[in-house]
Design a protein around this motif. Structure first.
Motif, mmCIF file in Angstrom:
data_model
loop_
_atom_site.group_PDB
_atom_site.id
_atom_site.type_symbol
_atom_site.label_atom_id
_atom_site.label_comp_id
_atom_site.label_asym_id
_atom_site.label_seq_id
_atom_site.Cartn_x
_atom_site.Cartn_y
_atom_site.Cartn_z
ATOM 1 N N ALA A 1 0.829 -1.205 0.000
ATOM 2 C CA ALA A 1 0.000 0.000 0.000
ATOM 3 C C ALA A 1 0.864 1.255 0.000
ATOM 4 N N ASP A 2 1.957 1.194 0.756
ATOM 5 C CA ASP A 2 2.896 2.306 0.816
ATOM 6 C C ASP A 2 3.418 2.585 -0.584
ATOM 7 N N TRP A 3 3.703 1.526 -1.291
ATOM 8 C CA TRP A 3 4.328 1.603 -2.603
ATOM 9 C C TRP A 3 3.363 2.079 -3.670
ATOM 10 N N MET A 4 2.140 1.475 -3.684
ATOM 11 C CA MET A 4 1.237 1.762 -4.796
ATOM 12 C C MET A 4 0.508 3.059 -4.531
ATOM 13 N N SER A 5 0.856 4.049 -5.312
ATOM 14 C CA SER A 5 0.318 5.381 -5.112
ATOM 15 C C SER A 5 -0.861 5.582 -6.054
#
Lengths: 136, 718
Positions: free
Chosen positions: B102-106
């Protein structure tokens, strides 16, 4: 502190596996993409290089990382550099884990084993044409 | 939610005994949560059938999800340093994987990527490969070693390994530049989605979203952010998969789009050939070509053409007035007169732009490249086609390289691997991270192909009066996203008559597939989750760089734990408001090119951090000055190339010299020069300066082995 031979070997093996996996990563990413125009034969509907970009390379990346984690975990153990593993006396919903395993956990596993075997064999019977004729 | 809210005693590493119980608790909580969320969507779907309005559904989604994230934030509030900075180092590998996902997928991954793939075909796969393959570098070079090092931030490592505050300070600067640029884009995305979802004004949208981000990270730091990100991952992956699966069932009756879209791609390629030869499409191209030619004629003698235009428009107004025409016709003619450019310079500018636009629309397939074609140009064609091919291929590879190395250098991602309980779990956690990211990235190219199939086969050729409702409603939202005009007046839609923006692809898929509005709301909520989760992680990175690295490590090393956390929270607030203000400013002034800024962050991180981090672990000989100069040189080279060559950066820094690309590489991939320069400078300078001392050697040995007997070093921060 002084590193032992076993420690030196550990790091050397780490470097070796890293080099091998990095080379795999490089080939899958850059070499395949570089020759992308020539690799356009059909692969389950996709042109091969399109499929590699969209799926193939991703699968290889996952495999590289998982393989590295498993390999290094084993290497840690072999060379005595693994972290202390937790013992099995931790509590599990209030029970000491080993008590719970004896009282409930193992029973659940037995049920799963038996059910799995029954389902698996039933399917095997069908597949190999040795199932009984049953009216439903 | 005892597992999330329980405070550990002493604040240090989590008691190993209850790890399994903790994990079991998490499984139960997130199991219930997922079930609850699906039930929530189902109830809304029923309410929609009973007549709930679209606006209400949008608001309910917005408020319910933001309240949920805030709730998790409140439950995980903490003032303990290890909890605040690294979630107590007890996040199991699989949950850290979801949180990293989630952190990664913006917003860019969730909304933008399928659109890019739709518009660019194979070229868009650079993002798919780049944003996943980078995790191989994270796994092999960084994650386990940083976890063993076990402090709080990336500048921490630079400061310890390269002996001093100067490398740490440069690390802080680079971390802040990359993360701030990135977070502005996320908040901008939050504003857009909340506006779309609820009909609120953009500024209010930003602040509602900001409230959600802040309640979470402000109260609980990394701990709250981690557990919220897990919740957000679950929402975003459900939201992404449902419409694609539906579309796949509709087109192929197989519910696994990832397996079958190859055959759809074959059909799209067939149709592309047919559309290129279609006489109606050619007719539309002819209309645009004629427009471009007419503008070209006018540009040859701007003065005369402008006078002719003005007198014609004036005459028409007078004619209408003398003929006593209806008022609306006169008003229209007066408007046309007012629209005639004021002077020659304005006329030249307007007409040049209009000519370029007409030429762009005259390209075959409405400017879309053949979806399955690998690179532009032709290696066997004439010189020009060969050059195009070489440049296109080189840029593809360079972009993949920058995105991969950038992935392995962005501090908000690397810092996540400090949160696992052990080195072993850090390694496994990278695998889980990529697995969860993979679920979405595997699907995005499928989504692009399925939507293209739908548009080529169903929409194109439809009479204008029978177009589906979503075409009209999206065109009304923003003509830049979708506009259709009957250019050749045949009453039937040609591909050439349609203009489509990338961002619409994901957002409109539910409607394209004929799903109820509740799924559209779900998709928007997923996009919001993607943007919020990334913004959370980035804000935390910036605030920690300032409070932990700058304040605690460099200014006041005697600060108490509670003071450090308090300062971090205050800074978080300031940075968040600053980022929101910048996002609002960008929206109002249309100043910056958001997409470029995000990609630039990757090149900057790659060139600034990657060489120093990797050599710090793998080469004991790397020295302080090597790292300092190497980071500056790598970052500087990248910045120089972008400033000299990117149109927007050129205007910001008022560069007048002509654009000179090195080997035709576009400025977006400037990191391809910065990374080797960074490596070279570190190695060269290190060899020229005295080798680092015994304690650095021991630190390097310490991080290389998960556990070393007789090693007295303990770098783990609490």
């Amino acid at each position: 502190m002084q590193l032992s031979d076993s420690h030196e070997q550990y790091w050397q093996k780490n470097l070796n596996i890293t080099a091998v996996l990095l080379a795999t990563w490089f080939v899958v990413t850059f070499v395949v993409a570089y020759f992308g125009r020539d690799l356009t034969f059909t692969f389950f509907g996709w042109p091969f290089s399109f499929w590699m970009g969209a799926q193939g390379s991703l699968v290889v990346y996952v495999v590289i990382i998982v393989y590295y984690a498993v390999y290094m975990g084993r290497l840690d153990e072999e060379h005595g550099v693994a972290e202390d593993l937790e013992d099995l006396t931790f509590t599990f919903f209030g029970w000491p884990f080993s008590f719970w395993m004896g009282a409930q956990g193992s029973l659940v596993v037995y049920v799963v084993i038996i059910v799995y075997y029954a389902v698996y064999m039933g399917r095997l019977d069908e597949e190999h044409g040795v199932a009984e004729d049953l009216e439903d | 939610m005892a597992g999330l809210a329980g405070e550990t005693s002493g604040g240090g590493a989590f008691d190993a005994k209850s790890t399994a119980a903790f994990k079991a608790g998490l499984n139960r909580i997130y199991g219930f949560y997922t079930g609850g969320f699906i039930a929530f969507v189902a109830i809304l779907a029923i309410l929609e059938q009973m007549g709930m309005s679209r606006g209400t559904i949008g608001i309910v989604f917005l408020l319910a999800t933001v309240a949920l994230y805030a709730g998790i934030g409140i439950m995980s509030r903490t003032n303990d340093a290890a909890e605040y900075y690294v979630a107590g180092r007890r996040v199991p590998a699989i949950y850290n994987g979801m949180a990293t996902g989630a952190d990664w997928m913006s917003a860019a991954s969730f909304i933008g990527m399928a659109g890019t793939l739709y518009l660019q075909g194979y070229g868009g796969l650079a993002f798919i490969m780049g944003w996943t393959g980078g995790y191989c570098l994270v796994a092999l070079f960084l994650a386990p070693f940083l976890r063993k090092f076990g402090q709080f931030t990336i500048p921490d490592f630079l400061g310890a390994r390269y002996e001093g505050n100067l490398p740490r300070f440069i690390g802080i600067l680079i971390a802040i530049i990359c993360s701030f640029v990135y977070v502005v884009a996320q908040i901008y995305g939050v504003g857009l989605i909340t506006t779309r979802l609820s009909g609120l004004a953009f500024e209010i949208g930003i602040f509602v979203g900001l409230g959600g981000i802040l309640v979470c990270s402000f109260l609980g730091g990394m701990r709250a952010v981690t557990w919220t990100q897990v919740a957000q991952y679950i929402i975003l992956i459900i939201a992404y998969l449902i419409p694609v699966v539906w579309l796949s069932v509709k087109q192929t009756s197989v519910p696994v789009p990832q397996l079958v879209y190859g055959y759809q791609l074959e059909k799209v390629t067939e149709k592309e050939k047919a559309l290129r030869e279609d006489p109606k499409e050619k007719e539309v191209i002819g209309v645009f070509k004629a427009q471009a030619d007419a503008l070209g004629e006018k540009l040859k003698d701007v003065k005369a053409a402008l006078e002719a235009d003005r007198s014609a428009a004036t005459k028409r107004v007078e004619d209408l007035k003398t003929a006593n025409a209806p008022a609306d016709q006169i008003a229209a003619a007066e408007k046309a007169l007012a629209a005639v450019p004021k002077d020659e310079a304005a006329a030249k500018d307007t007409w040049t732009k209009a000519k370029a636009a007409a030429e762009a629309r005259a390209r075959p397939l409405a400017g879309l490249p053949a979806h399955a074609q690998v690179f532009a140009g032709d290696p066997k064609g004439d010189q020009k086609a060969q050059d195009t091919f070489d440049t296109s291929r080189r840029n593809f590879l360079a972009l993949v390289f920058c995105l991969m190395v950038g992935t392995a250098a962005l501090p908000h991602i690397l810092m996540r691997y400090y949160t696992t309980p052990s080195v072993r779990e850090a390694r496994e956690s990278v695998g889980w991270s990529l697995f969860f990211i993979f679920l979405l990235y595997f699907t995005a190219p499928a989504l692009a192909v399925l939507v293209k199939y739908e548009i080529f086969h169903v929409l194109v050729g439809t009479p204008f009066d029978q177009l589906p409702a979503w075409v009209g409603s999206w065109a009304k939202v923003d003509p830049a996203l979708l506009s259709v005009t009957d250019v050749n007046k045949d009453g039937i839609l040609q591909l050439q008559e349609m203009r489509i923006g990338g961002d619409i692809i994901v957002l409109a898929t539910p409607e394209i597939g004929g799903l109820p509005y509740v799924i559209s709301g779900l998709v928007a909520a997923g996009g919001l989750a993607a943007a919020l989760s990334t913004a959370d992680g980035l804000l935390l990175t910036i605030a920690n760089a300032l409070s932990h690295d700058l304040y605690y490590k460099m200014i006041d090393p005697n600060a108490t734990t509670s003071r450090r956390v308090a300062i971090s929270k205050a800074l978080l607030l300031v940075v968040a408001v600053l980022a929101a203000w910048t996002a609002w400013h960008v929206q109002v002034s249309k100043l910056a090119d958001i997409l470029f800024l995000v990609s630039a962050a990757f090149s900057f991180a790659a060139a600034g951090f990657f060489p120093a981090l990797v050599l710090g672990i793998f080469w004991k000989r790397a020295t302080k000055w090597g790292a300092v100069l190497g980071m500056l040189a790598g970052f500087g080279t990248t910045a120089y190339y972008m400033i000299m060559n990117h149109p927007w950066m050129r205007t910001v820094f008022s560069v007048d010299s002509p654009v000179s690309l090195w080997g035709g590489i576009l400025p977006i991939s400037a990191g391809v020069f910065g990374v080797p320069v960074g490596f070279a400078v570190i190695i060269l300078v290190s060899l020229l300066t005295p080798a680092p001392g015994r304690d650095v050697q021991e630190l390097v040995e310490h991080v290389r082995y998960p556990s070393l007997k007789g090693d007295t070093l303990n770098t783990e921060a609490t």
